[in-house]
Write an enzyme that holds these catalytic residues in place. Structure first.
Site, short mmCIF file in Angstrom:
data_model
loop_
_atom_site.label_atom_id
_atom_site.label_comp_id
_atom_site.label_asym_id
_atom_site.label_seq_id
_atom_site.Cartn_x
_atom_site.Cartn_y
_atom_site.Cartn_z
N GLY A 137 31.35 -58.13 62.01
CA GLY A 137 31.79 -58.66 63.30
C GLY A 137 31.54 -57.62 64.37
O GLY A 137 31.66 -56.41 64.12
N LYS A 138 31.19 -58.07 65.56
CA LYS A 138 30.94 -57.12 66.66
C LYS A 138 32.27 -56.79 67.34
O LYS A 138 32.55 -57.21 68.47
CB LYS A 138 29.91 -57.69 67.64
CG LYS A 138 28.52 -57.84 67.02
CD LYS A 138 27.54 -58.50 67.97
CE LYS A 138 27.08 -57.62 69.11
NZ LYS A 138 26.19 -56.52 68.66
N ILE A 139 33.11 -56.06 66.61
CA ILE A 139 34.45 -55.71 67.09
C ILE A 139 34.34 -54.60 68.12
O ILE A 139 33.72 -53.56 67.86
CB ILE A 139 35.35 -55.26 65.92
CG1 ILE A 139 35.30 -56.26 64.75
CG2 ILE A 139 36.78 -55.05 66.40
CD1 ILE A 139 35.70 -57.66 65.08
N ALA A 157 35.95 -58.82 70.57
CA ALA A 157 34.66 -58.89 69.88
C ALA A 157 33.65 -59.44 70.88
O ALA A 157 34.00 -60.26 71.74
CB ALA A 157 34.73 -59.78 68.64
N PHE A 158 32.41 -58.99 70.77
CA PHE A 158 31.42 -59.45 71.73
C PHE A 158 30.18 -59.96 71.01
O PHE A 158 30.00 -59.79 69.81
CB PHE A 158 31.06 -58.34 72.73
CG PHE A 158 30.38 -57.14 72.14
CD1 PHE A 158 29.00 -57.07 72.06
CD2 PHE A 158 31.12 -56.06 71.68
CE1 PHE A 158 28.36 -55.96 71.54
CE2 PHE A 158 30.50 -54.94 71.15
CZ PHE A 158 29.11 -54.90 71.08
#
Length: 308
Positions: free
Chosen positions: A156-158, A34-35
């Site tokens: 979420g930034k997956i 994630a980012f």
């Protein structure tokens, strides 16, 4: 793109060339990372760089890590301190983009989330406009649908979920558009390939709710507050139908990279007057002043990088 000089990698700041992973790294093979993305904005008058809401960004990053069964001793405060140290080492005197990444670092074959090593890295690099036509963007409605929260958590930034974004963006740009809007499985507007969406209709600022598979954007939240407090606008979070964007008064996208990008055409249909509207124009002006630390009442959103 110019590469960074340094990176925070495996617990310390090292030369960027030394920040390497193996090709069997779990996150590389399975998208188990994630980012985040945050900006450092340079104020030449004060000779100071301000990080915009880093605590909120790192809180979201750590929440994204939880979704992937990751555990870190870091806090938003400790990650902010590392970021400031990294930026001082780089010595930037211009706007930058900061990319933190949490990822499953074990090397091997096997799809799972448990029993793997977790790592975090941070890099920063100079950054200008995300979209060249940021005051006059022409977008299309993508044929791809937005990933659903019950498929891959959109809040979420997956990393693996951004294959969806890449398909959306590439098809749109190859067809001659600047960006695309993507629908949920039930046909409501969700967001752009990597931006939240706002629409002005009949004097109300509208944006899809976080339950329509949108990223819980920090810029999105900031724009809502600025619109309410500075422009006295009524803001409503509700589902937006596809055809509403064809007949609305204004349309714009927000994000750390995109900041506030005006949309003036959708599928060759003119939005409003066909040029950036007054709400987007004013919000862009206010937001710019806020992120470079010029607005005292929002100074808590800005963390200075350089010691004075």
């Amino acid at each position: 793109m110019e590469k960074p000089t340094h990176a925070y990698f495996e617990g310390k700041i090292v030369p960027y060339a030394e920040a390497k992973i193996g090709i069997l790294t779990h996150a590389l093979n399975y998208g188990t990372g994630a980012f985040g993305g945050l900006r450092g904005d340079w104020n030449p008058e004060r000779e100071q760089m301000y990080l915009f809401r880093p605590g909120d960004h790192y809180r979201r990053l750590l929440n994204s890590a939880k979704l992937l069964c990751m555990s870190f001793d870091h806090t938003p405060e400790s990650l902010t301190a590392i970021t400031k140290e990294l930026l001082r080492k780089e010595g930037f005197r211009e706007n930058v983009y900061v990319r933190p990444l949490v990822y499953k670092a074990s090397e091997g074959i096997g799809v799972k989330l448990h029993g793997l090593d977790d790592e975090i890295s941070i890099v920063a690099l100079p950054f200008g406009l995300y979209l060249a036509n940021d005051t006059d963007a022409h977008v299309t409605i993508s044929s791809w649908r937005r990933v659903d929260d019950n498929v891959i958590p959109a809040r979420g930034k997956i990393t693996g979920a951004y294959a969806n974004s890449a398909l959306i963006k590439t098809d749109a740009q190859r067809a001659g558009f600047d960006e695309a809007l993507v629908l949920t499985q039930d046909g409501h507007i969700s967001e752009g390939s990597a931006e939240n969406l706002f629409m002005v209709r009949d004097g109300v600022l509208l944006t899809p709710p976080v339950t329509d598979n949108v990223l819980e954007g920090i810029t999105r939240r900031s724009v809502i507050e600025l619109a309410q407090k500075e422009l006295a606008l009524s803001v409503m979070e509700r589902p937006i139908d596809r055809t509403e964007v064809y007949i609305c008064d204004e349309l714009f996208m927000t994000g750390t990279a995109a900041q506030i990008t005006a949309i003036t055409r959708v599928d060759h249909r003119r939005v409003g007057s066909g040029s950036m509207g007054p709400v987007a124009t004013r919000l862009r002006e206010i937001f710019h002043d806020v992120v470079i630390g010029k607005v005292e009442k929002y100074r808590t959103w800005n963390i200075p990088v350089y010691k004075k």
